[in-house]
Design an enzyme around this catalytic site. Structure first.
Site, PDB file in Angstrom:
ATOM      1  CB  CYS A 166      -0.938  -0.009   1.190  1.00 23.78           C
ATOM      2  SG  CYS A 166      -1.992  -1.471   1.210  1.00 23.78           S
ATOM      3  CG  HIS A 306      -1.988   3.874   6.049  1.00 26.70           C
ATOM      4  ND1 HIS A 306      -1.912   3.792   4.675  1.00 26.70           N
ATOM      5  CD2 HIS A 306      -2.149   2.587   6.488  1.00 26.70           C
ATOM      6  CE1 HIS A 306      -2.015   2.522   4.298  1.00 26.70           C
ATOM      7  NE2 HIS A 306      -2.168   1.781   5.381  1.00 26.70           N
ATOM      8  CD  GLU A 317      -1.613   7.110  10.156  1.00 26.69           C
ATOM      9  OE1 GLU A 317      -1.165   7.889   9.290  1.00 26.69           O
ATOM     10  OE2 GLU A 317      -2.546   6.307   9.918  1.00 26.69           O
ATOM     11  CE  LYS A 338      -5.549   4.148   2.801  1.00 23.13           C
ATOM     12  NZ  LYS A 338      -4.630   5.232   3.189  1.00 23.13           N
ATOM     13  CG  HIS A 343      -6.485   0.755   1.609  1.00 24.46           C
ATOM     14  ND1 HIS A 343      -5.549   1.419   0.839  1.00 24.46           N
ATOM     15  CD2 HIS A 343      -5.763   0.067   2.540  1.00 24.46           C
ATOM     16  CE1 HIS A 343      -4.339   1.140   1.272  1.00 24.46           C
ATOM     17  NE2 HIS A 343      -4.446   0.327   2.307  1.00 24.46           N
ATOM     18  CG  PHE A 406      -0.288  -6.226   4.044  1.00 21.87           C
ATOM     19  CD1 PHE A 406      -0.771  -5.452   5.077  1.00 21.87           C
ATOM     20  CD2 PHE A 406      -1.140  -7.116   3.428  1.00 21.87           C
ATOM     21  CE1 PHE A 406      -2.097  -5.561   5.495  1.00 21.87           C
ATOM     22  CE2 PHE A 406      -2.467  -7.240   3.840  1.00 21.87           C
ATOM     23  CZ  PHE A 406      -2.951  -6.456   4.866  1.00 21.87           C
TER      24      PHE A 406
END
Length: 418
Positions: A166, A306, A317, A338, A343, A406
């Site tokens: 991502c 994010h 975060e 998002k 996403h 990831f």
């Protein structure tokens, strides 16, 4: 060696909220959700039956029928966004040195639809022997969008894709920024595209319990920083930025949206899919970006986080932001777009960098939607301004955009007023 300054002179986008930059931006400011039932395959038996799809996308509107069959959907989206951005930049390609225009364009997964169709077809009919489309491999690979964009325009500068899940398209922007400021290119077409709303994509993320299963209310399923969040909503789309050496842009009288101030990269070195619970990699990547930009935490006015709406990720975060920005964290606007776009995986970074650029250019912060009173998470500090549910006007001198992937890949970009 004196580094060149790098500016953004063109934007293009194809998203669940619109088929161009302006429509996407206006729907972000209105707090529109792009989520709805999946239409691209029969998802009736899946745990998650909704996603943020691009509405009414017909490849034949953009490519002739024979040509469109050579491209996976993710490449189709990439080319459309790139065409918009190149047009928006008003580059005179008859006069430009195409040896000094590159393309660094990414996907986190690439042609998963093509892979699913070709391999599925083989196993369905394997008694007939192997029969694969000759375009199977070039449609599937994650670098091919970058190649097609270069061939479309004859751009012979640096050309490749970065793949970091991502964080892929933020990595692409970082590399493009570095090639231009080092004087290796005058212009780089950069960004990302993803089209993973397929049985394999949704099924794979479902098996990890990564996706929201709020099938009764898709529009409210992506709810970053809410206690009831239960996973991310998959999106698809593409976003493209034209990065240009500042003096080159000024010499041709280009419109300049913003300046790229700096980028940061780091790794969590922790877990296959989960972010570090204390946000160690997130802290490091934001500090690296600030150092690269030669900026202080107090110089940042907005963070496009994010913020995927996952139980662990949102908390880590927030911890990282509070640690890096200290008391100034309470002066920031923070939002997760998002919550509206879903996403976009490998394309998320490019889209959210674009959103950050538009926030700087227009002096307005798009919201984080779907938060309701009474849904507070005791592990999140709500003294922070998450820009819940409504946009907020303010001068944005500089904005930071975070993307985490990831494998523990982290990338951040800072954009500022030119």
């Amino acid at each position: 060696m004196e580094l060149k300054r790098v500016v953004v002179t063109g934007l293009g986008a194809l998203t669940p909220l619109g088929k161009d930059v302006e429509t996407t931006w206006q729907n972000l400011l209105k707090g529109v959700s792009g989520a709805g039932p999946i239409t691209q395959f029969d998802a009736e038996k899946f745990k998650t039956r909704f996603a943020c799809e691009i509405k009414d996308f017909d490849p034949v509107e953009h490519f002739d029928r024979k040509e469109s069959r050579k491209y996976d959907r993710y490449t189709q989206l990439a080319i459309v966004a790139a065409r918009q951005a190149v047009s928006d930049s008003a580059l005179d390609l008859e006069k430009e040195d195409k040896d000094r225009i590159g393309v660094i364009f990414s996907a986190g997964i690439g042609g998963i639809k093509t892979f699913e169709q070709e391999v599925g077809g083989y196993y369905q009919h394997q008694d007939l022997g192997p029969k694969f489309n000759p375009f199977f491999i070039p449609k599937m690979i994650a670098d091919i969008a970058s190649g097609h964009i270069s061939m479309l325009y004859g751009f012979r500068g640096p050309n490749f894709a970065t793949v970091s899940a991502c964080a892929s398209s933020t990595n692409a922007i970082a590399d493009a920024f570095n090639y231009v400021r080092l004087g290796k290119a005058n212009v780089i077409v950069t960004g990302g595209a993803e089209a993973a709303i397929a049985a394999a994509g949704v099924g794979g993320f479902n098996s990890m319990n990564a996706l929201s299963t709020r099938n009764d209310s898709p529009e409210t399923a992506s709810r970053p920083f809410s206690k009831s969040r239960d996973g991310f909503v998959m999106g698809e789309g593409a976003a493209c930025l034209i990065l240009e050496e500042r003096e080159h842009a000024l010499a041709r009288g280009a419109k300049i949206y913003a300046e790229i101030a700096g980028t940061g990269l780091s790794a969590d070195a922790y877990h296959l899919t989960a972010s570090h619970p204390e946000g160690l990699g997130a802290k490091l990547v934001m500090r690296n970006a600030l150092e690269d930009a030669e900026m202080k935490p107090e110089d940042i006015d907005y963070i496009n986080v994010h913020g995927t709406s996952t139980p662990v990720g949102d908390i880590s975060e927030v911890k990282a932001i509070k640690d890096v920005f200290g008391e100034h964290a309470y002066n920031l606007n923070i939002s997760s777009t998002k919550s509206m776009t879903g996403h976009l995986l490998g394309a998320a970074g490019a889209l959210e960098a674009m959103v950050s650029i538009l926030a700087v250019d227009n002096g307005i912060i798009p919201p984080t939607i779907n938060f309701t009173e009474g849904d507070e998470d005791p592990e999140i500090d709500y003294r922070l301004n998450f820009t819940f549910n409504k946009p907020q006007k303010r001068e944005v001198r500089a904005a930071l955009s975070n993307t985490f992937g990831f494998g523990g890949h982290n990338a951040s970009v800072i954009v500022k007023k030119h």
